[in-house]
Enzyme design. Structure first.
Site, PDB file in Angstrom:
ATOM      1  CB  CYS A 136      -0.933  -0.006   1.206  1.00  0.00           C
ATOM      2  SG  CYS A 136      -2.048   1.420   1.253  1.00  0.00           S
ATOM      3  CB  CYS A 139      -0.709   2.438   3.975  1.00  0.00           C
ATOM      4  SG  CYS A 139      -2.277   1.798   3.365  1.00  0.00           S
ATOM      5  CG  ASP A 140       3.006   1.330   4.568  1.00  0.00           C
ATOM      6  OD1 ASP A 140       2.593   1.814   5.627  1.00  0.00           O
ATOM      7  OD2 ASP A 140       2.747   0.168   4.198  1.00  0.00           O
TER       8      ASP A 140
END
Length: 310
Positions: A136, A139-140
């Site tokens: 992701c 997300c990261d």
């Protein structure tokens, strides 16, 4: 006799826990079947910095523990079991687990989706330890500012992830095992015209290098078998997600990828009293906050449906 509840919730990620919180506060006394990975995909995420209300960030497991405590505080009964078979042909709906059998006057499905992985031992070790392997970018990606990273995939998701990562990374290496992408032409054009993206055709990841943190990749030429190393500090897998909807096939409407179809603007499925929320019904956003939002929706939908139908 099955363990019965007015609202039965399958799955325990952000969607399931939020549904449980709302259902419990509405005095529906929900029962939750946690599934094989209590807490969902966030339990394998080290740092969560984009969920509102946590300005200093929080680890995925810590966040899911907070969700669990909040759901149980209002009376949710939690069972660590996995649903293996369902009967949605009549009410109450019945779910057979590996340990017990459960029934509910209404059913909320929050079984999530699972990212597809390459299956390499070092990939899984570094993924689970937070060592630089993820699925992701949204997300990261912020953890890799100014660094060189790699994205694996050839579809629209891979193009989107690679383009997104160029906002914070120095170089993004896009690795694809074939000689052409299957992504839409416009997405390919954006990638190929981006000077920060380096495309590696006819390459596959043979190994992820590094002990505690990703330090590089061993790439294999899919035509000759020759290998080479690529220095990167992060690996982003974009080879697809698999919604955890297999046990509902033949009873609920699924799209071609297996995501549960719901009525637009609602979490209602084609069967009255059965609702779906989170990543099992969302192939677009796949974020904790959007999953929690649809979990709230499903609980409200279920509450209103029960009020109308007893």
């Amino acid at each position: 006799m099955p363990i019965h509840s007015r609202v039965l919730i399958l799955g325990s990620g952000p969607a399931g826990y939020t549904a449980a919180i709302y259902a419990a506060r509405a005095s529906l006394e929900p029962v939750m079947v946690a599934g094989p990975e209590p807490g969902g995909q966030l339990t394998t995420t080290t740092e969560v910095e984009n969920y509102p209300g946590f300005p200093k960030g929080i680890t995925g497991p810590e966040m899911m523990e907070e969700f669990r405590q909040q759901a149980e505080r209002f009376g949710t009964r939690l069972f660590y079991d996995m649903g293996v078979k369902v009967d949605l042909s009549k009410r109450p709906f019945v779910v057979e687990g590996e340990v017990d059998t459960y029934s509910g006057d209404a059913l909320i499905i929050a079984t999530g989706a699972s990212a597809k992985w390459l299956g390499l031992p070092n990939e899984q070790r570094l993924r689970l330890s937070g060592g630089g392997v993820t699925a992701c970018a949204t997300c990261d990606g912020a953890f890799y500012r100014g660094q060189d990273v790699a994205v694996v995939g050839g579809g629209d998701t891979a193009m989107e992830e690679a383009s997104f990562l160029t906002r914070m990374c120095r170089t993004v290496h896009l690795i694809h095992r074939r000689g052409e992408f299957r992504a839409s032409k416009i997405m390919q054009k954006r990638v190929l015209e981006n000077p920060k993206i380096v495309v590696h055709y006819f390459r596959e990841v043979a190994d992820v290098l590094g002990q505690n943190k990703t330090s590089g990749l061993l790439l294999r030429d899919t035509r000759t078998g020759a290998t080479e190393t690529l220095d990167v500090t992060g690996l982003f897998l974009a080879i697809g997600h698999q919604p955890n909807s297999q046990i509902f096939a033949g009873q609920l409407d699924l799209d071609e990828a297996g995501y549960i179809l719901v009525r637009p603007g609602s979490t209602a499925t084609k069967i009255p009293g059965v609702f779906a929320c989170g990543d099992v019904a969302d192939k677009v956003y796949r974020q904790a906050v959007s999953a929690a939002g649809t979990g709230c929706m499903s609980a409200i939908d279920a509450e209103r449906w029960l009020a109308e139908h007893g």
